[in-house]
Design a protein around this motif. Structure first.
Motif, PDB file in Angstrom:
ATOM      1  N   LYS A  52     -54.236  37.339  51.539  1.00 38.67           N
ATOM      2  CA  LYS A  52     -54.548  36.278  52.419  1.00 38.67           C
ATOM      3  C   LYS A  52     -54.827  34.900  51.675  1.00 38.67           C
ATOM      4  N   LEU A  53     -54.736  34.654  50.327  1.00 44.82           N
ATOM      5  CA  LEU A  53     -54.512  33.410  49.610  1.00 44.82           C
ATOM      6  C   LEU A  53     -53.115  33.041  49.673  1.00 44.82           C
ATOM      7  N   ILE A  54     -52.206  33.946  49.489  1.00 35.64           N
ATOM      8  CA  ILE A  54     -50.789  33.841  49.617  1.00 35.64           C
ATOM      9  C   ILE A  54     -50.401  33.304  50.885  1.00 35.64           C
ATOM     10  N   GLU A  55     -50.831  33.848  51.864  1.00 44.97           N
ATOM     11  CA  GLU A  55     -50.552  33.626  53.292  1.00 44.97           C
ATOM     12  C   GLU A  55     -50.949  32.207  53.759  1.00 44.97           C
ATOM     13  N   VAL A  56     -52.012  31.897  53.087  1.00 42.94           N
ATOM     14  CA  VAL A  56     -52.668  30.544  53.590  1.00 42.94           C
ATOM     15  C   VAL A  56     -52.033  29.485  52.685  1.00 42.94           C
TER      16      VAL A  56
ATOM     17  N   SER B 225     -42.704  29.309  43.338  1.00 50.76           N
ATOM     18  CA  SER B 225     -42.328  30.673  43.813  1.00 50.76           C
ATOM     19  C   SER B 225     -43.383  31.699  43.414  1.00 50.76           C
ATOM     20  N   ARG B 226     -43.678  31.748  41.994  1.00 49.91           N
ATOM     21  CA  ARG B 226     -44.690  32.835  41.590  1.00 49.91           C
ATOM     22  C   ARG B 226     -45.673  32.705  42.135  1.00 49.91           C
ATOM     23  N   LEU B 227     -46.262  31.429  42.403  1.00 50.36           N
ATOM     24  CA  LEU B 227     -47.725  31.299  43.303  1.00 50.36           C
ATOM     25  C   LEU B 227     -47.685  31.718  44.628  1.00 50.36           C
ATOM     26  N   GLU B 228     -46.597  31.496  45.271  1.00 55.64           N
ATOM     27  CA  GLU B 228     -46.638  32.225  46.636  1.00 55.64           C
ATOM     28  C   GLU B 228     -46.173  33.386  46.758  1.00 55.64           C
ATOM     29  N   SER B 229     -45.563  33.780  45.667  1.00 47.25           N
ATOM     30  CA  SER B 229     -45.676  35.422  45.890  1.00 47.25           C
ATOM     31  C   SER B 229     -46.577  36.356  45.215  1.00 47.25           C
TER      32      SER B 229
ATOM     33  N   THR C 257     -47.745  36.444  42.064  1.00 43.83           N
ATOM     34  CA  THR C 257     -47.247  36.816  40.819  1.00 43.83           C
ATOM     35  C   THR C 257     -47.805  35.948  39.462  1.00 43.83           C
ATOM     36  N   GLY C 258     -48.283  34.647  39.978  1.00 42.60           N
ATOM     37  CA  GLY C 258     -48.673  33.882  39.070  1.00 42.60           C
ATOM     38  C   GLY C 258     -50.402  34.166  38.984  1.00 42.60           C
ATOM     39  N   ASN C 259     -51.156  33.505  38.387  1.00 37.92           N
ATOM     40  CA  ASN C 259     -52.405  33.590  38.263  1.00 37.92           C
ATOM     41  C   ASN C 259     -52.869  31.813  38.155  1.00 37.92           C
ATOM     42  N   PRO C 260     -53.015  31.156  39.454  1.00 42.12           N
ATOM     43  CA  PRO C 260     -53.317  30.056  39.253  1.00 42.12           C
ATOM     44  C   PRO C 260     -54.756  29.627  39.079  1.00 42.12           C
ATOM     45  N   GLY C 261     -55.175  28.607  38.426  1.00 38.76           N
ATOM     46  CA  GLY C 261     -56.335  28.062  38.170  1.00 38.76           C
ATOM     47  C   GLY C 261     -56.745  27.070  39.445  1.00 38.76           C
ATOM     48  N   TRP C 262     -58.165  26.845  39.559  1.00 36.91           N
ATOM     49  CA  TRP C 262     -58.576  26.281  40.664  1.00 36.91           C
ATOM     50  C   TRP C 262     -58.026  24.891  40.806  1.00 36.91           C
TER      51      TRP C 262
END
Length: 92
Positions: A31-35, A62-66, A68-73
């Motif tokens: 859901k996060l990726i979709e948003v 690209s990693r964020l949207e796939s 595979t990343g681990n983003p912070g706030w």
């Protein structure tokens, strides 16, 4: 030989209880990726343009949207702001 669509493959795999359990466990991440992708598309921006706006590389977007990343706030906030949106945290 007829090619299987992604939806058909997913439906077939969802019949396996182990697969379904693992897939369901990732629902919030999906859901996060979709948003994120939806925000970028509504803003009419490419991954490269988002990267430039927030001072990172396209590969990081690209990693964020796939997933595979681990983003912070702060990264999520920067991404949203670059798209012209705000993000909020909710719980249930």
């Amino acid at each position: 030989m007829q090619m299987m669509t992604l939806d058909k493959l997913k439906n077939e795999l969802m019949q396996d209880p182990d697969f379904k359990k693992e897939y369901d466990a990732l629902e919030e991440e999906f859901k996060l990726i979709e948003v994120l992708v939806d925000m970028r598309q509504k803003a009419g921006l490419t991954q490269e343009e988002i990267a430039q706006k927030i001072g990172t590389k396209k590969s990081n977007i690209s990693r964020l949207e796939s997933g595979t990343g681990n983003p912070g706030w702060k990264t999520l906030q920067k991404y949203a702001h670059a798209c012209g949106f705000k993000i909020q945290l909710q719980y249930s």
